[in-house]
Design a protein around this motif. Structure first.
Motif, PDB file in Angstrom:
ATOM      1  N   PHE A 109      33.257  58.890  19.185  1.00 50.93           N
ATOM      2  CA  PHE A 109      34.448  59.155  18.364  1.00 50.93           C
ATOM      3  C   PHE A 109      35.643  58.325  18.833  1.00 50.93           C
ATOM      4  CE2 PHE A 109      32.098  63.211  19.011  1.00 50.93           C
ATOM      5  CZ  PHE A 109      31.442  63.238  17.788  1.00 50.93           C
ATOM      6  N   GLY A 110      35.347  57.130  19.354  1.00 50.65           N
ATOM      7  CA  GLY A 110      36.394  56.236  19.806  1.00 50.65           C
ATOM      8  C   GLY A 110      36.914  56.530  21.194  1.00 50.65           C
ATOM      9  N   LEU A 111      36.385  57.575  21.834  1.00 46.81           N
ATOM     10  CA  LEU A 111      36.849  57.960  23.165  1.00 46.81           C
ATOM     11  C   LEU A 111      35.783  57.656  24.219  1.00 46.81           C
ATOM     12  CD1 LEU A 111      38.440  61.443  22.346  1.00 46.81           C
ATOM     13  CD2 LEU A 111      39.656  59.304  22.840  1.00 46.81           C
ATOM     14  N   PRO A 112      36.216  57.280  25.405  1.00 42.47           N
ATOM     15  CA  PRO A 112      35.237  56.997  26.456  1.00 42.47           C
ATOM     16  C   PRO A 112      34.585  58.284  26.970  1.00 42.47           C
ATOM     17  CG  PRO A 112      37.456  56.839  27.339  1.00 42.47           C
ATOM     18  CD  PRO A 112      37.597  57.037  25.853  1.00 42.47           C
ATOM     19  N   VAL A 113      33.289  58.198  27.229  1.00 42.67           N
ATOM     20  CA  VAL A 113      32.541  59.297  27.838  1.00 42.67           C
ATOM     21  C   VAL A 113      31.936  58.764  29.130  1.00 42.67           C
ATOM     22  CG1 VAL A 113      30.602  60.886  27.609  1.00 42.67           C
ATOM     23  CG2 VAL A 113      32.039  60.377  25.626  1.00 42.67           C
ATOM     24  N   ILE A 114      32.133  59.488  30.213  1.00 39.97           N
ATOM     25  CA  ILE A 114      31.691  59.039  31.528  1.00 39.97           C
ATOM     26  C   ILE A 114      30.801  60.108  32.149  1.00 39.97           C
ATOM     27  CG2 ILE A 114      32.438  58.314  33.833  1.00 39.97           C
ATOM     28  CD1 ILE A 114      35.104  57.464  32.513  1.00 39.97           C
ATOM     29  N   GLY A 115      29.673  59.698  32.693  1.00 41.67           N
ATOM     30  CA  GLY A 115      28.756  60.666  33.270  1.00 41.67           C
ATOM     31  C   GLY A 115      28.246  60.222  34.634  1.00 41.67           C
ATOM     32  N   LEU A 116      27.922  61.189  35.462  1.00 43.13           N
ATOM     33  CA  LEU A 116      27.345  60.914  36.767  1.00 43.13           C
ATOM     34  C   LEU A 116      26.208  61.886  37.035  1.00 43.13           C
ATOM     35  CD1 LEU A 116      27.357  59.446  39.521  1.00 43.13           C
ATOM     36  CD2 LEU A 116      28.989  61.165  40.327  1.00 43.13           C
ATOM     37  N   HIS A 117      25.017  61.336  37.244  1.00 44.16           N
ATOM     38  CA  HIS A 117      23.868  62.109  37.709  1.00 44.16           C
ATOM     39  C   HIS A 117      23.718  61.837  39.201  1.00 44.16           C
ATOM     40  CE1 HIS A 117      21.759  63.324  33.886  1.00 44.16           C
ATOM     41  NE2 HIS A 117      22.680  62.503  33.430  1.00 44.16           N
ATOM     42  N   LYS A 118      23.580  62.904  39.967  1.00 41.56           N
ATOM     43  CA  LYS A 118      23.371  62.763  41.406  1.00 41.56           C
ATOM     44  C   LYS A 118      22.138  63.561  41.811  1.00 41.56           C
ATOM     45  CE  LYS A 118      25.278  63.991  45.936  1.00 41.56           C
ATOM     46  NZ  LYS A 118      26.356  64.682  46.669  1.00 41.56           N
ATOM     47  N   TYR A 119      21.280  62.924  42.622  1.00 44.99           N
ATOM     48  CA  TYR A 119      20.095  63.588  43.161  1.00 44.99           C
ATOM     49  C   TYR A 119      20.028  63.276  44.646  1.00 44.99           C
ATOM     50  CZ  TYR A 119      15.141  64.890  43.711  1.00 44.99           C
ATOM     51  OH  TYR A 119      13.959  65.464  44.120  1.00 44.99           O
ATOM     52  N   ALA A 120      20.055  64.316  45.466  1.00 43.86           N
ATOM     53  CA  ALA A 120      19.975  64.152  46.922  1.00 43.86           C
ATOM     54  C   ALA A 120      19.465  65.454  47.514  1.00 43.86           C
ATOM     55  CB  ALA A 120      21.336  63.796  47.516  1.00 43.86           C
ATOM     56  N   ASP A 121      18.638  65.353  48.548  1.00 46.78           N
ATOM     57  CA  ASP A 121      18.070  66.538  49.190  1.00 46.78           C
ATOM     58  C   ASP A 121      17.322  67.417  48.187  1.00 46.78           C
ATOM     59  OD1 ASP A 121      19.234  65.780  51.673  1.00 46.78           O
ATOM     60  OD2 ASP A 121      21.131  66.674  51.035  1.00 46.78           O
ATOM     61  N   ALA A 122      16.657  66.764  47.210  1.00 47.79           N
ATOM     62  CA  ALA A 122      15.870  67.460  46.175  1.00 47.79           C
ATOM     63  C   ALA A 122      16.714  68.370  45.297  1.00 47.79           C
ATOM     64  CB  ALA A 122      14.712  68.235  46.794  1.00 47.79           C
ATOM     65  N   LYS A 123      18.027  68.117  45.250  1.00 47.47           N
ATOM     66  CA  LYS A 123      18.929  68.874  44.384  1.00 47.47           C
ATOM     67  C   LYS A 123      19.672  67.901  43.471  1.00 47.47           C
ATOM     68  CE  LYS A 123      19.679  72.933  47.281  1.00 47.47           C
ATOM     69  NZ  LYS A 123      18.519  72.668  48.150  1.00 47.47           N
ATOM     70  N   ALA A 124      19.851  68.320  42.222  1.00 45.61           N
ATOM     71  CA  ALA A 124      20.431  67.423  41.219  1.00 45.61           C
ATOM     72  C   ALA A 124      21.633  68.057  40.538  1.00 45.61           C
ATOM     73  CB  ALA A 124      19.374  67.069  40.171  1.00 45.61           C
ATOM     74  N   THR A 125      22.573  67.217  40.160  1.00 48.06           N
ATOM     75  CA  THR A 125      23.704  67.644  39.339  1.00 48.06           C
ATOM     76  C   THR A 125      23.918  66.619  38.237  1.00 48.06           C
ATOM     77  OG1 THR A 125      25.292  66.501  40.782  1.00 48.06           O
ATOM     78  CG2 THR A 125      24.876  68.838  41.219  1.00 48.06           C
ATOM     79  N   MET A 126      24.433  67.085  37.117  1.00 51.70           N
ATOM     80  CA  MET A 126      24.799  66.221  35.991  1.00 51.70           C
ATOM     81  C   MET A 126      26.202  66.601  35.558  1.00 51.70           C
ATOM     82  SD  MET A 126      23.223  66.156  32.097  1.00 51.70           S
ATOM     83  CE  MET A 126      23.752  67.858  31.790  1.00 51.70           C
ATOM     84  N   LEU A 127      27.109  65.653  35.575  1.00 55.81           N
ATOM     85  CA  LEU A 127      28.488  65.909  35.174  1.00 55.81           C
ATOM     86  C   LEU A 127      28.909  64.837  34.175  1.00 55.81           C
ATOM     87  CD1 LEU A 127      30.885  67.790  35.673  1.00 55.81           C
ATOM     88  CD2 LEU A 127      31.595  66.287  37.547  1.00 55.81           C
ATOM     89  N   VAL A 128      29.327  65.276  32.984  1.00 55.43           N
ATOM     90  CA  VAL A 128      29.760  64.352  31.927  1.00 55.43           C
ATOM     91  C   VAL A 128      31.150  64.765  31.471  1.00 55.43           C
ATOM     92  CG1 VAL A 128      29.248  63.366  29.670  1.00 55.43           C
ATOM     93  CG2 VAL A 128      27.358  64.038  31.184  1.00 55.43           C
ATOM     94  N   LYS A 129      32.066  63.774  31.389  1.00 56.71           N
ATOM     95  CA  LYS A 129      33.450  64.083  31.025  1.00 56.71           C
ATOM     96  C   LYS A 129      33.936  63.166  29.907  1.00 56.71           C
ATOM     97  CE  LYS A 129      34.965  65.993  35.457  1.00 56.71           C
ATOM     98  NZ  LYS A 129      36.068  66.031  36.445  1.00 56.71           N
ATOM     99  N   LEU A 130      34.614  63.750  28.950  1.00 60.98           N
ATOM    100  CA  LEU A 130      35.265  63.000  27.885  1.00 60.98           C
ATOM    101  C   LEU A 130      36.529  62.372  28.450  1.00 60.98           C
ATOM    102  CD1 LEU A 130      35.184  62.381  24.803  1.00 60.98           C
ATOM    103  CD2 LEU A 130      36.650  64.383  24.492  1.00 60.98           C
ATOM    104  N   ALA A 131      36.655  61.061  28.284  1.00 61.23           N
ATOM    105  CA  ALA A 131      37.779  60.301  28.834  1.00 61.23           C
ATOM    106  C   ALA A 131      37.868  60.425  30.346  1.00 61.23           C
ATOM    107  CB  ALA A 131      39.088  60.716  28.177  1.00 61.23           C
ATOM    108  N   GLY A 132      36.791  60.871  30.957  1.00 60.28           N
ATOM    109  CA  GLY A 132      36.787  61.043  32.402  1.00 60.28           C
ATOM    110  C   GLY A 132      37.566  62.256  32.868  1.00 60.28           C
ATOM    111  N   LEU A 133      38.027  63.100  31.914  1.00 60.36           N
ATOM    112  CA  LEU A 133      38.922  64.214  32.258  1.00 60.36           C
ATOM    113  C   LEU A 133      38.392  65.581  31.824  1.00 60.36           C
ATOM    114  CD1 LEU A 133      42.269  62.503  31.164  1.00 60.36           C
ATOM    115  CD2 LEU A 133      41.502  62.886  33.529  1.00 60.36           C
ATOM    116  N   ILE A 134      37.806  65.651  30.625  1.00 57.39           N
ATOM    117  CA  ILE A 134      37.396  66.936  30.046  1.00 57.39           C
ATOM    118  C   ILE A 134      35.881  67.073  30.181  1.00 57.39           C
ATOM    119  CG2 ILE A 134      37.377  68.358  27.969  1.00 57.39           C
ATOM    120  CD1 ILE A 134      39.786  66.664  26.987  1.00 57.39           C
ATOM    121  N   THR A 135      35.444  68.092  30.897  1.00 57.63           N
ATOM    122  CA  THR A 135      34.015  68.294  31.137  1.00 57.63           C
ATOM    123  C   THR A 135      33.314  68.739  29.861  1.00 57.63           C
ATOM    124  OG1 THR A 135      34.391  68.882  33.455  1.00 57.63           O
ATOM    125  CG2 THR A 135      32.309  69.577  32.474  1.00 57.63           C
TER     126      THR A 135
END
Length: 286
Positions: free
Chosen positions: A122-148
């Motif tokens: 929708f014309g706005l940047p979307v930024i995401g980070l997947h992290k996997y370490a010690d057999a544990k994972a997280t997924m975090l995605v933010k609109l404009a890098g600010l809104i989860t």
């Protein structure tokens, strides 16, 4: 004079707020770089030995043929790799494709995977980070890098990302398939079943090879579909790959697709092409 003074204060305040928001919008990228630097700490101190035919003799014949086909024999064993992608991403089967760019750093000895994604919706940047370490994972995605807009974690995410880690090993770092945590079972002359156990998180996948020895598809029933991280649905996941290209002496797939196979039909949600890949890095790159 008073109005001008008030205007100056307001302008100064707005500049501070905008500057702060711009800084905060880069939080995920800073996190990616910090985690990659942490994973690299011991990399320059560890030398890689050369992969030999002796190292692969315990593997099923299709996997041995694959490692020979890609040119891994006689090259350094892989400790880590850094890769940059271009591609397209679709957040819903009914929505259109959005351009995306991603960079990834993976460290194999301690099994760390960091995946940083940038795209526009929708014309706005979307930024995401997947992290996997010690057999544990997280997924975090933010609109404009600010809104989860997505925040995933937990047992389902851990298992699903373990599938992704093993998929990376198979497609992006074939030399890593000598890993002792992998159990192999030959299904037929062109298909093998692999079970990967990382710190008690066990997943399985079927690997399909062509007559040349190239891996052409990876299929697993151990991954979970979770667009926002709030709910999880176990769905068959596959990554058919494209033609192979030479990257600094190693022949790997130049890219491919990621597909969820729902009962109502397949949903291809990502297409990616490799821009560059580097093995046994001593820096995280850009």
């Amino acid at each position: 004079m008073a109005k001008k003074y008030v205007f100056t204060i307001i302008l100064f305040f707005l500049i501070l707020v905008i500057s702060f928001l711009i800084y905060k919008a880069q939080d995920l990228k800073r996190m990616y770089k910090a985690e990659a630097s942490k994973a690299l700490i011991g990399a320059s101190e560890t030398s890689s030995s050369i992969l030999t035919h002796q190292d692969i003799k315990h593997l099923p014949a299709p996997v041995q043929k694959y490692l020979i086909y890609v040119g891994a024999i006689g090259k350094e064993k892989v400790r880590n790799f850094r890769v940059a992608f271009d591609g397209e991403f679709k957040t819903d089967p009914k929505k259109s494709w959005a351009k995306m760019a991603a960079m990834q750093f993976s460290e194999l000895d301690h099994t760390t995977r960091l995946y940083f994604l940038q795209m526009r919706m929708f014309g706005l940047p979307v930024i995401g980070l997947h992290k996997y370490a010690d057999a544990k994972a997280t997924m975090l995605v933010k609109l404009a890098g600010l809104i989860t807009v997505a925040d995933g974690r937990g047992e389902e995410m851990n298992q699903g990302e373990t599938v992704t880690v093993f998929n990376d090993m198979c497609i992006l770092a074939p030399a890593s398939l000598i890993d002792k945590r992998i159990e192999w079972e030959t299904v037929d002359p062109s298909t093998v079943k692999a079970t990967f156990n990382n710190n008690g998180c066990k997943i399985s996948a079927l690997l399909y090879f062509n007559e040349k020895g190239a891996l052409v598809n990876f299929v697993s029933d151990d991954r979970y579909y979770s667009p926002t991280g709030k709910s999880y649905q176990k769905v068959r996941w596959s990554t058919p790959v494209k033609e192979y290209k030479d990257y600094n002496g190693i022949k790997i797939s130049a890219g491919g697709e990621a597909i969820w196979s729902f009962p109502e039909g397949d949903y291809c949600y990502a297409r990616a092409e490799i821009k560059e890949i580097e093995y046994n890095c001593t820096s995280q790159g850009q």
